[in-house]
Design a protein around this motif. Structure first.
Motif, PDB file in Angstrom:
ATOM      1  N   GLU A  19       0.838  -1.216   0.000  1.00 41.97           N
ATOM      2  CA  GLU A  19       0.000   0.000   0.000  1.00 41.97           C
ATOM      3  C   GLU A  19       0.867   1.259   0.000  1.00 41.97           C
ATOM      4  N   ALA A  20       1.936   1.242   0.829  1.00 41.76           N
ATOM      5  CA  ALA A  20       2.830   2.408   0.910  1.00 41.76           C
ATOM      6  C   ALA A  20       3.505   2.617  -0.445  1.00 41.76           C
ATOM      7  N   LEU A  21       3.890   1.517  -1.053  1.00 43.12           N
ATOM      8  CA  LEU A  21       4.538   1.557  -2.367  1.00 43.12           C
ATOM      9  C   LEU A  21       3.613   2.205  -3.405  1.00 43.12           C
ATOM     10  N   ILE A  22       2.375   1.779  -3.406  1.00 46.24           N
ATOM     11  CA  ILE A  22       1.395   2.304  -4.369  1.00 46.24           C
ATOM     12  C   ILE A  22       1.205   3.808  -4.178  1.00 46.24           C
ATOM     13  N   LEU A  23       1.114   4.238  -2.899  1.00 51.20           N
ATOM     14  CA  LEU A  23       0.853   5.654  -2.645  1.00 51.20           C
ATOM     15  C   LEU A  23       2.045   6.514  -3.069  1.00 51.20           C
ATOM     16  N   LEU A  24       3.259   6.038  -2.798  1.00 56.81           N
ATOM     17  CA  LEU A  24       4.435   6.813  -3.207  1.00 56.81           C
ATOM     18  C   LEU A  24       4.580   6.826  -4.731  1.00 56.81           C
ATOM     19  N   LEU A  25       4.271   5.710  -5.359  1.00 58.57           N
ATOM     20  CA  LEU A  25       4.341   5.682  -6.836  1.00 58.57           C
ATOM     21  C   LEU A  25       3.276   6.609  -7.430  1.00 58.57           C
ATOM     22  N   ASP A  26       2.125   6.635  -6.791  1.00 58.54           N
ATOM     23  CA  ASP A  26       1.036   7.507  -7.251  1.00 58.54           C
ATOM     24  C   ASP A  26       1.498   8.971  -7.236  1.00 58.54           C
ATOM     25  N   GLU A  27       2.233   9.334  -6.171  1.00 61.99           N
ATOM     26  CA  GLU A  27       2.763  10.711  -6.084  1.00 61.99           C
ATOM     27  C   GLU A  27       3.716  11.006  -7.235  1.00 61.99           C
ATOM     28  N   MET A  28       4.329   9.953  -7.779  1.00 58.55           N
ATOM     29  CA  MET A  28       5.262  10.142  -8.891  1.00 58.55           C
ATOM     30  C   MET A  28       4.563   9.959 -10.242  1.00 58.55           C
ATOM     31  N   GLY A  29       3.260   9.885 -10.215  1.00 58.43           N
ATOM     32  CA  GLY A  29       2.487   9.806 -11.457  1.00 58.43           C
ATOM     33  C   GLY A  29       2.343   8.405 -12.012  1.00 58.43           C
ATOM     34  N   ILE A  30       2.621   7.402 -11.178  1.00 54.03           N
ATOM     35  CA  ILE A  30       2.491   6.017 -11.668  1.00 54.03           C
ATOM     36  C   ILE A  30       1.296   5.359 -10.980  1.00 54.03           C
ATOM     37  N   ALA A  31       0.336   4.935 -11.791  1.00 54.35           N
ATOM     38  CA  ALA A  31      -0.838   4.242 -11.249  1.00 54.35           C
ATOM     39  C   ALA A  31      -0.560   2.753 -11.279  1.00 54.35           C
ATOM     40  N   ILE A  87      10.436   2.733  -8.953  1.00 55.88           N
ATOM     41  CA  ILE A  87      10.214   1.594  -8.033  1.00 55.88           C
ATOM     42  C   ILE A  87      11.467   1.400  -7.172  1.00 55.88           C
ATOM     43  N   GLN A  88      12.613   1.479  -7.808  1.00 56.87           N
ATOM     44  CA  GLN A  88      13.861   1.301  -7.071  1.00 56.87           C
ATOM     45  C   GLN A  88      13.985   2.359  -5.964  1.00 56.87           C
ATOM     46  N   ASP A  89      13.736   3.614  -6.318  1.00 57.69           N
ATOM     47  CA  ASP A  89      13.832   4.720  -5.337  1.00 57.69           C
ATOM     48  C   ASP A  89      12.876   4.495  -4.181  1.00 57.69           C
ATOM     49  N   VAL A  90      11.638   4.164  -4.531  1.00 58.53           N
ATOM     50  CA  VAL A  90      10.587   4.057  -3.525  1.00 58.53           C
ATOM     51  C   VAL A  90      10.831   2.858  -2.598  1.00 58.53           C
ATOM     52  N   VAL A  91      11.277   1.752  -3.183  1.00 59.25           N
ATOM     53  CA  VAL A  91      11.571   0.570  -2.353  1.00 59.25           C
ATOM     54  C   VAL A  91      12.698   0.907  -1.372  1.00 59.25           C
ATOM     55  N   GLU A  92      13.741   1.566  -1.863  1.00 58.91           N
ATOM     56  CA  GLU A  92      14.868   1.959  -0.982  1.00 58.91           C
ATOM     57  C   GLU A  92      14.383   2.848   0.152  1.00 58.91           C
ATOM     58  N   LYS A  93      13.597   3.830  -0.234  1.00 56.96           N
ATOM     59  CA  LYS A  93      13.078   4.805   0.743  1.00 56.96           C
ATOM     60  C   LYS A  93      12.271   4.088   1.831  1.00 56.96           C
ATOM     61  N   LEU A  94      11.395   3.195   1.401  1.00 54.30           N
ATOM     62  CA  LEU A  94      10.527   2.505   2.367  1.00 54.30           C
ATOM     63  C   LEU A  94      11.318   1.547   3.249  1.00 54.30           C
ATOM     64  N   ARG A  95      12.319   0.931   2.668  1.00 56.41           N
ATOM     65  CA  ARG A  95      13.106  -0.008   3.467  1.00 56.41           C
ATOM     66  C   ARG A  95      13.905   0.715   4.548  1.00 56.41           C
ATOM     67  N   LYS A  96      14.303   1.944   4.245  1.00 58.66           N
ATOM     68  CA  LYS A  96      15.062   2.719   5.242  1.00 58.66           C
ATOM     69  C   LYS A  96      14.236   2.937   6.497  1.00 58.66           C
ATOM     70  N   ILE A  97      12.931   3.083   6.323  1.00 60.00           N
ATOM     71  CA  ILE A  97      12.096   3.367   7.493  1.00 60.00           C
ATOM     72  C   ILE A  97      11.306   2.115   7.942  1.00 60.00           C
ATOM     73  N   SER A  98      11.616   0.976   7.301  1.00 61.97           N
ATOM     74  CA  SER A  98      10.843  -0.224   7.637  1.00 61.97           C
ATOM     75  C   SER A  98      11.219  -0.790   9.001  1.00 61.97           C
ATOM     76  N   PRO A  99      10.207  -1.048   9.851  1.00 59.50           N
ATOM     77  CA  PRO A  99      10.498  -1.664  11.145  1.00 59.50           C
ATOM     78  C   PRO A  99      10.888  -3.137  11.000  1.00 59.50           C
ATOM     79  N   PHE A 100      10.615  -3.731   9.796  1.00 68.47           N
ATOM     80  CA  PHE A 100      10.907  -5.156   9.603  1.00 68.47           C
ATOM     81  C   PHE A 100      12.363  -5.398   9.192  1.00 68.47           C
TER      82      PHE A 100
END
Ligand code: PLP
Length: 375
Positions: free
Chosen positions: A296-308, A360-373
């Motif tokens: 879900e987080a991935l989708i929302l960040l991609l949406d901000e970058m114009g990717i549906a 996708i690469q940017d967003v995955v990196e970004k999310l992993r930096k803040i991932s509690p997992f």
């Protein structure tokens, strides 16, 4: 990049539909000029679509979409038999699964076949599961989430051998890949997945199949589906099929190449994988899993970058339950949650693929930096 959810109406389709909203507005059941005009358009569309599928016009029944076609197939056969056993798979669209569940609550017996790690139904499992009282087998042509193309030709042959009706939900494949109608008794299709309008679909019912209507009224569609036909929508559906037929082979090749490029680039990301089969998948479908993140987080960040994009099927994307398709192919709930579906269509090009792969690469990196997992 969410064409499996829906597609834009093609300009040619809109143009073909337009007169049927206003100047050619007749009810196809009326005897006067306006009615005849609508009926001619309706029957021309039916003939065209039947020819595309290689079936007879009287075997095409228009509905309000894929969901209704699936309901009519299952409930219509069930109603004609009164009792019996139905075989389907664990990865069907909810239009099938929820209808099957409803039939279970009304006294029918349903087997939900498992799939392998790619999402394939094993034809041998179908054969082993057929019983004396089996009335219908319903296996989708291609899965809407992971894009896996099912061996429906083999399954159809087995059903024919045992004299059991075979239905396939071809909502994701009509106009995208060839449809092997030979051993199919019933087939669902929906216009809005192939650049046609929403709210129109069809069920192909082979002549002689024992089925009853589930919607009653004025006796439209030869009594099988009452309700004034959506003439504009049906005209648009036929036009969409005409366009798809013209471009199908070339477009399938183009989309497969774009898809493969997207897959190659995206799998460079660590702890990622492809869901579904590498080659036996829909031309435009790429479905990824990423460890340590939430889809879900991935989708929302991609949406901000114009990717549906989507986490799975549009219908279940607002639910927090892991997708039934991903759990059926053996993913753990936490793996199923980190998923991303991109489905390409006619307006996507190489530039989009490059942009999406980088994003996708940017967003995955970004999310992993803040991932509690992720430790
Ligand atoms: N079946 C499949 C495989 C689908 O992908 C969809 C749509 O998402 C449907 C059925 C439902 O079709 P419709 O939206 O026309 O009701």
């Amino acid at each position: 990049m969410d064409h499996a959810a829906t597609t834009p109406v093609a300009p040619e389709v809109l143009e073909a539909m337009n007169p049927y909203f206003s100047e050619k507005f007749g009810n196809s059941a009326s005897l006067h000029y306006f009615g005849r005009e609508a009926e001619n358009a309706l029957e021309d569309a039916r003939r065209y679509i039947a020819k595309f599928f290689g079936v007879k016009p009287e075997e095409i029944f228009f509905t309000s979409g894929g969901t209704e076609a699936d309901n009519l197939a299952l409930k219509g056969i069930a109603s004609a038999f009164g009792k019996g056993h139905i075989i389907t798979s664990q990865i069907e669209h909810h239009a099938i699964l929820h209808t099957a569940k409803w039939l279970e609550n009304h006294g029918f017996d349903v087997t939900y076949l498992p799939v392998d790690k790619y999402g394939f139904v094993n034809p041998e499992d179908v054969e082993k599961t057929i019983r004396k009282d089996t009335i219908l087998v319903s296996i989708m042509h291609a899965n809407n989430e992971i894009g896996t193309i099912e061996p429906i030709e083999e399954i159809g042959k087995i059903c024919r051998k045992y004299g059991v009706y075979f239905h396939t939900d071809a909502v994701q494949t009509v106009g995208k890949i060839p449809i092997p109608t030979k051993n199919i008794d019933l087939l669902s299709s929906s216009a809005h997945k192939l650049y046609g309008p929403k709210g129109v679909g069809l069920l192909y019912i082979k002549n002689g199949v024992k089925i009853e209507p589930i919607q009653h009224g004025g006796g439209h569609e030869r009594g099988m589906r009452s309700g004034t036909e959506n003439v504009a929508g049906i005209v648009g559906f036929a036009k969409a099929i005409e366009l798809a037929k013209k471009h199908m082979d070339k477009e399938a090749k183009r989309l497969s190449a774009l898809r493969d490029e997207l897959i190659k680039e995206t799998l460079k990301i660590g702890d990622s994988w492809l869901n579904g089969h590498p080659t036996k998948r829909l031309p435009g479908n790429a479905h990824f899993g990423f460890k340590f993140i939430e889809g879900e987080a991935l989708i929302l960040l991609l949406d901000e970058m114009g990717i549906a994009a989507s986490t799975g099927s549009a219908c279940s994307s607002k639910s927090l339950k892991p997708s039934h398709v991903l759990t059926a192919i053996g993913l753990k709930p936490e793996e199923a949650h980190g998923s991303l579906r991109l489905t390409l269509g006619k307006d996507n090009n190489e530039e989009d693929i490059k942009y999406a792969a980088d994003a996708i690469q940017d967003v995955v990196e970004k999310l992993r930096k803040i991932s509690p997992f992720k430790k």
